[in-house]
Motif scaffolding. Structure first.
Motif, mmCIF file in Angstrom:
data_model
loop_
_atom_site.group_PDB
_atom_site.id
_atom_site.type_symbol
_atom_site.label_atom_id
_atom_site.label_comp_id
_atom_site.label_asym_id
_atom_site.label_seq_id
_atom_site.Cartn_x
_atom_site.Cartn_y
_atom_site.Cartn_z
ATOM 1 N N GLU A 112 30.805 48.298 34.142
ATOM 2 C CA GLU A 112 30.169 47.609 35.259
ATOM 3 C C GLU A 112 31.034 47.800 36.500
ATOM 4 O O GLU A 112 32.260 47.805 36.416
ATOM 5 C CB GLU A 112 30.045 46.116 34.945
ATOM 6 N N VAL A 114 33.216 46.964 39.598
ATOM 7 C CA VAL A 114 34.086 45.825 39.894
ATOM 8 C C VAL A 114 33.911 45.457 41.358
ATOM 9 O O VAL A 114 34.025 46.310 42.234
ATOM 10 C CB VAL A 114 35.555 46.191 39.592
ATOM 11 N N GLN A 118 36.685 40.579 42.612
ATOM 12 C CA GLN A 118 37.328 40.730 41.316
ATOM 13 C C GLN A 118 38.608 41.563 41.440
ATOM 14 O O GLN A 118 39.624 41.238 40.833
ATOM 15 C CB GLN A 118 36.366 41.379 40.313
ATOM 16 N N ILE A 122 42.387 40.227 40.515
ATOM 17 C CA ILE A 122 43.341 40.937 39.654
ATOM 18 C C ILE A 122 44.677 41.082 40.383
ATOM 19 O O ILE A 122 45.743 40.781 39.835
ATOM 20 C CB ILE A 122 42.804 42.335 39.266
ATOM 21 N N SER A 154 34.791 32.267 37.476
ATOM 22 C CA SER A 154 34.556 33.525 36.758
ATOM 23 C C SER A 154 35.411 34.662 37.334
ATOM 24 O O SER A 154 35.921 35.507 36.586
ATOM 25 C CB SER A 154 33.075 33.897 36.781
ATOM 26 N N GLN A 155 35.612 34.688 38.642
ATOM 27 C CA GLN A 155 36.473 35.706 39.248
ATOM 28 C C GLN A 155 37.923 35.507 38.816
ATOM 29 O O GLN A 155 38.638 36.474 38.529
ATOM 30 C CB GLN A 155 36.374 35.653 40.778
ATOM 31 N N TYR A 158 38.289 36.639 35.227
ATOM 32 C CA TYR A 158 38.280 38.094 35.206
ATOM 33 C C TYR A 158 39.641 38.650 35.644
ATOM 34 O O TYR A 158 40.199 39.544 35.011
ATOM 35 C CB TYR A 158 37.170 38.631 36.121
ATOM 36 N N THR A 161 42.352 37.986 33.005
ATOM 37 C CA THR A 161 42.130 38.830 31.827
ATOM 38 C C THR A 161 42.592 40.251 32.114
ATOM 39 O O THR A 161 43.299 40.866 31.302
ATOM 40 C CB THR A 161 40.649 38.809 31.418
ATOM 41 N N LYS A 162 42.206 40.816 33.249
ATOM 42 C CA LYS A 162 42.568 42.186 33.580
ATOM 43 C C LYS A 162 44.055 42.327 33.920
ATOM 44 O O LYS A 162 44.612 43.403 33.802
ATOM 45 C CB LYS A 162 41.741 42.705 34.751
#
Length: 165
Positions: A112, A114, A118, A122, A154-155, A158, A161-162
């Motif tokens: 998907e 980015v 997002q 990161i 949610s951002q 994300y 996680t990344k």
């Protein structure tokens, strides 16, 4: 540039000598004369060093290292100077490489795209992790709080996680 330093040192020595002769603030004049002399000496040393380096570079380019069979037996290489430049290339041709064959592979599903937010999340998460220790939950709170970076939940998840947490 070293020539400029040499000239400035020479000017400082001259001005210091003139000021010392006029008996205007003898201490400052003497200090100026001394510092000008030091600058002049350093300029001469730098110019000499640069000249030495330049001449060594020319001499090194004119010599070629070679070992003779007798030197190989003795275990010591000999160095021979060349007087004639070579005109033929010294690279030996190699065999042509076999053409590459592209084998069909299964394509991974397209990722998907980015979003910019997002990507920034990161980057922010990585930045926080470089300068401090955070738990996953604590970093998500920091990124999504109004006092922090203000990302959506949610951002922030994300980004964390990344970032590898």
């Amino acid at each position: 540039m070293p020539v400029l330093g040499l000239l400035l040192g020479l000017v400082a020595v001259i001005i210091g000598a003139v000021a010392l002769a006029k008996a205007v603030r003898r201490t400052q004049s003497a200090v100026g004369l001394g510092l000008g002399g030091v600058a002049l000496i350093i300029g001469i040393i730098v110019l000499a060093a640069l000249g030495s380096i330049a001449s060594n570079g020319v001499n090194a380019a004119a010599t070629v290292s070679a070992t003779s069979p007798a030197a190989d037996l003795a275990g010591e290489p000999s160095i021979a100077a060349t007087t004639e430049p070579t005109t033929k290339p010294t690279v030996t041709p190699t065999k042509k490489a076999a053409p590459t064959v592209n084998k069909p592979t299964t394509m991974a599903p397209a990722a998907e795209p980015v979003s910019l937010e997002q990507q920034n999340a990161i980057r922010s998460a990585q930045s926080y992790l470089q300068f401090g220790a955070f738990s996953r939950k604590g970093l998500i709170r920091q990124l999504s709080s109004d006092a922090g970076d203000g990302y959506t939940h949610s951002q922030a998840v994300y980004g964390v996680t990344k970032a590898g947490l």
